[in-house]
Write a protein that holds these residues in place. Structure first.
Motif, short mmCIF file in Angstrom:
data_model
loop_
_atom_site.label_atom_id
_atom_site.label_comp_id
_atom_site.label_asym_id
_atom_site.label_seq_id
_atom_site.Cartn_x
_atom_site.Cartn_y
_atom_site.Cartn_z
N VAL A 37 0.83 -1.20 0.00
CA VAL A 37 0.00 0.00 0.00
C VAL A 37 0.87 1.25 0.00
N ALA A 38 0.62 2.14 -0.95
CA ALA A 38 1.33 3.41 -1.02
C ALA A 38 0.58 4.49 -0.25
N TYR A 39 -0.73 4.59 -0.52
CA TYR A 39 -1.57 5.61 0.12
C TYR A 39 -2.94 5.02 0.43
N SER A 40 -3.55 5.57 1.46
CA SER A 40 -4.96 5.38 1.72
C SER A 40 -5.53 6.78 1.98
N SER A 41 -6.74 6.86 2.50
CA SER A 41 -7.32 8.16 2.79
C SER A 41 -8.32 8.03 3.94
N PRO A 61 -10.71 -8.64 15.78
CA PRO A 61 -10.01 -7.39 15.44
C PRO A 61 -10.07 -7.12 13.94
N PHE A 62 -9.84 -5.84 13.58
CA PHE A 62 -10.07 -5.45 12.19
C PHE A 62 -9.14 -4.32 11.78
N ILE A 63 -8.82 -4.29 10.47
CA ILE A 63 -8.01 -3.22 9.88
C ILE A 63 -8.93 -2.37 8.99
N PRO A 64 -9.24 -1.11 9.38
CA PRO A 64 -10.12 -0.26 8.56
C PRO A 64 -9.39 0.31 7.35
N GLY A 65 -10.11 1.20 6.65
CA GLY A 65 -9.55 1.89 5.49
C GLY A 65 -10.24 1.44 4.22
N ILE A 66 -11.23 2.21 3.73
CA ILE A 66 -12.03 1.76 2.59
C ILE A 66 -11.37 2.05 1.24
N ASP A 67 -10.22 2.73 1.25
CA ASP A 67 -9.49 3.06 0.02
C ASP A 67 -8.06 2.57 0.12
N LEU A 68 -7.46 2.29 -1.01
CA LEU A 68 -6.01 2.10 -1.04
C LEU A 68 -5.50 2.19 -2.47
N SER A 69 -4.23 2.57 -2.59
CA SER A 69 -3.52 2.49 -3.87
C SER A 69 -2.13 1.96 -3.56
N GLY A 70 -1.53 1.30 -4.54
CA GLY A 70 -0.20 0.76 -4.28
C GLY A 70 0.32 -0.09 -5.42
N TYR A 71 1.29 -0.97 -5.09
CA TYR A 71 1.99 -1.80 -6.07
C TYR A 71 1.66 -3.27 -5.84
N VAL A 72 1.41 -4.00 -6.91
CA VAL A 72 1.17 -5.43 -6.80
C VAL A 72 2.47 -6.13 -6.39
N GLY A 92 -16.08 -4.85 -0.02
CA GLY A 92 -16.02 -5.05 1.43
C GLY A 92 -14.81 -4.43 2.08
N ILE A 93 -14.01 -3.67 1.30
CA ILE A 93 -12.76 -3.13 1.82
C ILE A 93 -13.03 -2.20 3.00
N GLY A 94 -12.37 -2.45 4.12
CA GLY A 94 -12.51 -1.61 5.30
C GLY A 94 -13.83 -1.77 6.03
N VAL A 95 -14.63 -2.77 5.64
CA VAL A 95 -15.92 -3.02 6.28
C VAL A 95 -16.00 -4.47 6.75
N SER A 96 -15.83 -5.40 5.79
CA SER A 96 -15.83 -6.82 6.12
C SER A 96 -14.51 -7.49 5.75
N HIS A 97 -13.65 -6.75 5.07
CA HIS A 97 -12.36 -7.27 4.59
C HIS A 97 -11.29 -6.26 4.98
N PHE A 98 -10.16 -6.74 5.54
CA PHE A 98 -9.11 -5.82 5.98
C PHE A 98 -8.82 -4.79 4.90
N GLY A 99 -8.67 -3.51 5.34
CA GLY A 99 -8.58 -2.41 4.40
C GLY A 99 -7.21 -1.79 4.24
N GLY A 100 -7.21 -0.50 3.91
CA GLY A 100 -6.00 0.19 3.47
C GLY A 100 -5.11 0.75 4.54
N TYR A 101 -5.49 0.67 5.81
CA TYR A 101 -4.65 1.20 6.88
C TYR A 101 -3.62 0.16 7.31
N SER A 102 -2.89 -0.30 6.33
CA SER A 102 -1.93 -1.38 6.52
C SER A 102 -0.85 -1.26 5.45
N GLU A 103 0.37 -1.62 5.80
CA GLU A 103 1.45 -1.53 4.81
C GLU A 103 1.28 -2.52 3.68
#
Length: 333
Positions: A37-41, A61-72, A92-103
């Motif tokens: 992950v490069a950026y989230s918001s 426990p859960f990792i929020p963040g409904i947005d992300l951009s980065g490198y495959v 489901g990003i940041g709601v039911s599936h770990f989201g963008g607040y992660s490296e």
């Protein structure tokens, strides 16, 4: 990818906690594409995910963040390759599936969008879900006959993420934009984004009962607010105009009558950016990277924060203390 990486975790045990913790790839949910992950918001929904009664997160426990951009980093799907720049919002990003607040993140391939030419990873998160929702609102309005030559377009909640992006994109496309905000100090900012007129919240809805039909002021509106204000907006939309509604910060109840719909032919368009089909999603991101991209896109940025600074930013958005967009910088470009 590294064996151990950092993420912002929310947990709900004996006490509700928000903090940085170390993860391994084995702790990420299933999916075909691993992304550095490069950026989230920061979005309002993310703010709700950071409080115990936000009713957003489904399990802890859960990792929020409904947005992300980065490198495959790796992909089991041939459509994506190592080093490719991508973005992801919705589903489901940041709601039911770990989201963008992660490296690092691992997502289903159908949720991943190749970064379109003309857009950087940072710019993708200046847009994020908020910008995509604004663009989808504009697209739906234009499908319903709205065009630059037919009159003003109102944007409510204009100093927020969806509203600011809508003002900037509408101005880029040649519309005359009336921007409404409850924060008078943001008038200069909204004019920089391209608004030709800045209205106070009270000029749109001053409180009390709403007239079923009022003076026709705007051909259309982008409304991320909802509530009683939406009823007031509907009463002032011109004949055969439309309103695209995407939010509920003003409440879920809309005390309107059928009169704007049956006497003026007004259309009320519901905007859901979460489950937007993949093909439509990719095409819209291409427009956002091309002819719809505002020259003043960077003006939407309020600030950039690190994972450590993120809890304060999440608190700020719930208090409506944030103008425009807050970016979360992880790896960067």
């Amino acid at each position: 990818m590294t064996a151990v990486f950092q993420a912002l975790e929310v947990n709900k045990g004996e006490a509700f906690t928000v903090g940085i913790r170390s993860l391994t790839q084995d702790e990420l949910p299933q999916g075909e594409v691993v992304i550095k992950v490069a950026y989230s918001s920061v979005n309002y929904k993310d703010g709700l995910a950071s409080i115990p009664d936000g009713n957003i997160v489904r399990s802890y426990p859960f990792i929020p963040g409904i947005d992300l951009s980065g490198y495959v980093v790796s992909s089991a799907d041939p459509r994506f390759y190592e080093g490719q720049k991508v973005l992801a919002t919705g589903y489901g990003i940041g709601v039911s599936h770990f989201g963008g607040y992660s490296e690092y993140a691992r997502l289903p391939a159908e949720w991943v969008v190749p970064l379109p030419e003309g857009l950087s990873l940072r710019e993708a998160m200046i847009y994020g879900t908020a910008g995509f929702t604004a663009a989808l609102s504009i697209k739906r309005l234009e499908e319903n006959g709205v065009s630059p030559g037919k009159g003003k377009v109102l944007v409510t909640g204009a100093s927020g993420g969806v509203g600011g992006a809508a003002v900037a994109m509408l101005a880029q496309k040649g519309y005359t934009v009336a921007a409404s905000t409850g924060r008078s100090e943001e008038a200069g900012y909204l004019r920089e984004l391209g608004a030709s007129e800045v209205l106070s919240r009270e000029e749109v809805y001053a409180g009390g009962n709403v007239k079923p039909l009022d003076k026709q002021l705007w051909q259309a509106a982008v409304d991320p607010v909802g509530g009683t204000q939406l009823a007031a907006v509907l009463s002032r939309i011109a004949y055969r105009g439309a309103v695209a509604v995407s939010g509920l910060t003003g409440g879920t109840a809309v005390p309107a009558t059928v009169l704007p719909f049956i006497l003026r032919g007004v259309s009320l368009l519901g905007i859901d950016s979460v489950m937007c089909p993949a093909a439509e999603r990719e095409e819209l991101w291409k427009l956002m990277a091309g002819s719809w991209k505002p020259q003043q896109l960077d003006k939407l940025v309020n600030r950039e924060v690190t994972l450590a600074e993120l809890p304060q930013a999440l608190s700020d958005i719930l208090k409506s203390a944030t103008r425009g967009r807050v970016l979360v910088r992880l790896a960067g470009e």
